[in-house]
Design a protein around this motif. Sequence first.
Motif, PDB file in Angstrom:
ATOM      1  N   SER A   1       0.808  -1.226   0.000  1.00  0.00           N
ATOM      2  CA  SER A   1       0.000   0.000   0.000  1.00  0.00           C
ATOM      3  C   SER A   1       0.832   1.262   0.000  1.00  0.00           C
ATOM      4  N   GLY A   2       2.118   1.138   0.337  1.00  0.00           N
ATOM      5  CA  GLY A   2       2.960   2.322   0.486  1.00  0.00           C
ATOM      6  C   GLY A   2       2.939   2.905   1.890  1.00  0.00           C
ATOM      7  N   LEU A   3       2.149   2.319   2.780  1.00  0.00           N
ATOM      8  CA  LEU A   3       2.090   2.807   4.165  1.00  0.00           C
ATOM      9  C   LEU A   3       3.372   2.439   4.903  1.00  0.00           C
ATOM     10  N   PRO A   4       3.777   3.268   5.878  1.00  0.00           N
ATOM     11  CA  PRO A   4       4.971   2.935   6.662  1.00  0.00           C
ATOM     12  C   PRO A   4       4.733   1.691   7.515  1.00  0.00           C
TER      13      PRO A   4
ATOM     14  N   ALA B   1      -5.505   9.882  19.301  1.00  0.00           N
ATOM     15  CA  ALA B   1      -4.256  10.488  18.836  1.00  0.00           C
ATOM     16  C   ALA B   1      -3.425   9.474  18.051  1.00  0.00           C
ATOM     17  N   VAL B   2      -3.472   8.226  18.482  1.00  0.00           N
ATOM     18  CA  VAL B   2      -2.768   7.159  17.762  1.00  0.00           C
ATOM     19  C   VAL B   2      -3.379   6.983  16.374  1.00  0.00           C
ATOM     20  N   LEU B   3      -4.700   6.927  16.311  1.00  0.00           N
ATOM     21  CA  LEU B   3      -5.375   6.781  15.020  1.00  0.00           C
ATOM     22  C   LEU B   3      -5.111   7.987  14.127  1.00  0.00           C
ATOM     23  N   ASP B   4      -5.058   9.154  14.735  1.00  0.00           N
ATOM     24  CA  ASP B   4      -4.774  10.373  13.961  1.00  0.00           C
ATOM     25  C   ASP B   4      -3.353  10.329  13.405  1.00  0.00           C
ATOM     26  N   LYS B   5      -2.420   9.817  14.192  1.00  0.00           N
ATOM     27  CA  LYS B   5      -1.038   9.670  13.734  1.00  0.00           C
ATOM     28  C   LYS B   5      -0.971   8.735  12.530  1.00  0.00           C
ATOM     29  N   ILE B   6      -1.756   7.669  12.566  1.00  0.00           N
ATOM     30  CA  ILE B   6      -1.817   6.730  11.447  1.00  0.00           C
ATOM     31  C   ILE B   6      -2.404   7.424  10.219  1.00  0.00           C
ATOM     32  N   ASP B   7      -3.491   8.156  10.430  1.00  0.00           N
ATOM     33  CA  ASP B   7      -4.159   8.833   9.310  1.00  0.00           C
ATOM     34  C   ASP B   7      -3.262   9.878   8.645  1.00  0.00           C
ATOM     35  N   LYS B   8      -2.391  10.514   9.416  1.00  0.00           N
ATOM     36  CA  LYS B   8      -1.541  11.571   8.879  1.00  0.00           C
ATOM     37  C   LYS B   8      -0.211  11.038   8.331  1.00  0.00           C
ATOM     38  N   SER B   9      -0.020   9.735   8.383  1.00  0.00           N
ATOM     39  CA  SER B   9       1.239   9.163   7.903  1.00  0.00           C
ATOM     40  C   SER B   9       1.369   9.329   6.396  1.00  0.00           C
ATOM     41  N   ALA B  10       2.604   9.448   5.946  1.00  0.00           N
ATOM     42  CA  ALA B  10       2.883   9.612   4.518  1.00  0.00           C
ATOM     43  C   ALA B  10       2.739   8.280   3.798  1.00  0.00           C
ATOM     44  N   VAL B  11       2.423   8.323   2.519  1.00  0.00           N
ATOM     45  CA  VAL B  11       2.323   7.128   1.684  1.00  0.00           C
ATOM     46  C   VAL B  11       3.473   7.156   0.685  1.00  0.00           C
ATOM     47  N   GLY B  12       4.268   6.108   0.690  1.00  0.00           N
ATOM     48  CA  GLY B  12       5.413   6.040  -0.198  1.00  0.00           C
ATOM     49  C   GLY B  12       5.137   5.195  -1.423  1.00  0.00           C
ATOM     50  N   LYS B  13       6.198   4.699  -2.007  1.00  0.00           N
ATOM     51  CA  LYS B  13       6.110   3.864  -3.199  1.00  0.00           C
ATOM     52  C   LYS B  13       5.373   2.573  -2.886  1.00  0.00           C
TER      53      LYS B  13
ATOM     54  N   TYR C   1       6.300  -4.657   4.792  1.00  0.00           N
ATOM     55  CA  TYR C   1       5.417  -5.214   5.819  1.00  0.00           C
ATOM     56  C   TYR C   1       4.996  -4.119   6.784  1.00  0.00           C
ATOM     57  N   SER C   2       3.694  -3.988   7.023  1.00  0.00           N
ATOM     58  CA  SER C   2       3.190  -2.870   7.816  1.00  0.00           C
ATOM     59  C   SER C   2       1.995  -3.282   8.661  1.00  0.00           C
ATOM     60  N   ASP C   3       2.083  -2.993   9.947  1.00  0.00           N
ATOM     61  CA  ASP C   3       0.937  -3.190  10.838  1.00  0.00           C
ATOM     62  C   ASP C   3      -0.224  -2.290  10.451  1.00  0.00           C
ATOM     63  N   MET C   4       0.091  -1.146   9.875  1.00  0.00           N
ATOM     64  CA  MET C   4      -0.942  -0.161   9.555  1.00  0.00           C
ATOM     65  C   MET C   4      -1.921  -0.672   8.497  1.00  0.00           C
TER      66      MET C   4
END
Length: 610
Positions: A308-311, A385-397, A402-405
């Motif tokens: 997905s490109g998620l961290p 705040a944790v969910l907001d941190k996930i929502d604001k994370s950058a999306v890469g290539k 492997y990502s828990d997100m």
Amino acid sequence: MVCCALFMASGILCAQSVRPIIPEVSLYASGDYSVIRDMSNVLVSLYDARQDDEEDVAAEMRRYDDSIDKVHPSVMMNQHAPTHIVVAANTRQEVESAVESVNQLRQKSRSRGRRTKLIVLYGNDSQQLAESDLSGVSAVFSAGSAERPFDILTQAFFGGVEVGRQTEWLSLDKGRLMSVNQEKIRLGYGVPEMVGMNSEALKDIDNIAAKMIKDEASPGCYVLIARHGVVVWSKGYGNTMYRNGKEVDGDMLYDVASVSKAIGTLPVVMHAMDEGKIDEKTTLGSILPEVDDNKAGIKMSELLLHQSGLPAGIAHYLICVDSTSFTPPLYSRKRKAGYQLQIESYLYLNSRAKLKDGLFSSERSPEYSVEVTRDRFITDSMRMAVLDKIDKSAVGKKSYRYSDMNFIYLQQVLERIYGRTLSDQWTKYVARPLGLKRLLYRPLTKYDLDEIVPTEDDKHFRQELVHGTVHDPTAALLGGIAGNAGLFGTANEIAKIAQMYLQKGYYGGLQLIKSETVEMFTKRHSTTCRRGYGFDKPERSGGGPVCDLASQLSYGHSGFSGTLFWVDPDKDMVYIFLSNRICPKAYNSKLTTTNVRSAIHEAAYKSILE
């Protein structure tokens, strides 16, 4: 190891057999009797009428339903309201007396609308019951040839073995019960030779586990191996802790960490696809329109493939630490002055870093309602705040990472679709139909602490031994129920889900997931990633998370806490390994570097004779 005496005494060992062979079991049943399939609304009570009760029938039945215990009939009818009463008896007199007692109580309870089937497990030849008064009995199972007859009788009752038709009928004082066939629909329990495996070869597992404990790769572990639908190795090793721990047994619940992705979140995702709620092309934004534009186009397939490109995750500690309490940097790659607390293999925490004031409360309250550990609670605003941190994370290539997100977003998708928590969905669609009791989220709601294996002695975040609550920090901050982690369970319960996958969604007489859906999820979909949809798979050249002997058809998942389950359709085999290698230190990587899990897996393959 399970059931050895039963099958050796029966003289039925056959090293080259590919189909389980069992001692002869007779089943005589009335027209309204059928094997239990959906366990959702089933309550079984055991009335042990035997004078000689050396064989623990309750323990044997708990392999299928952990809630079963010996109960007197008066308690059954007045408090338990069971759907099935099972009588265990060795003599005709014990049977007749027990049946009479139960029938009297059933008569009293019928006015309250209770319907209860009465089943007899008889440890001798059924013909000894000829001309008995067994009014109201729905079925009689008998096995007179085995050394431990109730082992095989309990398996037969739950459909763990196939029962063939023996004679036409069993003549009784009042009517007759007809001899019937019954299919095998659940895991059975036996010895390796029943399924073409060698017991002596499997003893290598003992040596591997002993070395693991000596090397302090983990204080203990539990290993289960099943083949052709029969559990042939189920054994605990070592203790729950290096010091002052309890001896590992099969009832202990392990934090399975990321194995939760494959046995918790995935079956609910598959269910949603079977219902047409989503498919692999569904986008995140079509279900969660509030997500940022950079995430709206992410497809379910990309979340499932970790493309997905998620961290990989979020820096949970940065959310919780007081930034004014230390001078950056927060971490050091080397131990040095001011950086003495090791938290990973090559990572040390700034000694001056402190958690925010008011972050935790030692008591649950309306304000501090989210449980992080047994003695620490946070506000729901911190969870958000944790969910907001996930929502604001950058999306890469969109390459493999492997990502828990990915699975936290899958959780949000499922909860939006069904309007209930992931735990509630999993319980409804998976746990209750399969009768899973010792596999659940937030285990302290149902089990005592001494039944749960501890994990890390967390010195920097929770500042206590994590025991009974999820180890994964992100899952903990989300309240213990998360798409990436949170399940606790036993090897025996996990094996039921693994066997369901092996049988392409079928278990216990139920098609829980469509076969084509299981096939889609367990095959590869990418040339740049070895994984299936949510499942891990071997490297194309062999190896990976498991031994080189695992077929390319095989799949499963591992967990950070030291857990693994693996299914191989080519050998019709299930392998479960549970440990708490992170106790007391999460950065202990010896379990991985010494290849304990793959070595045990290899021993299982090498024991196959055919």
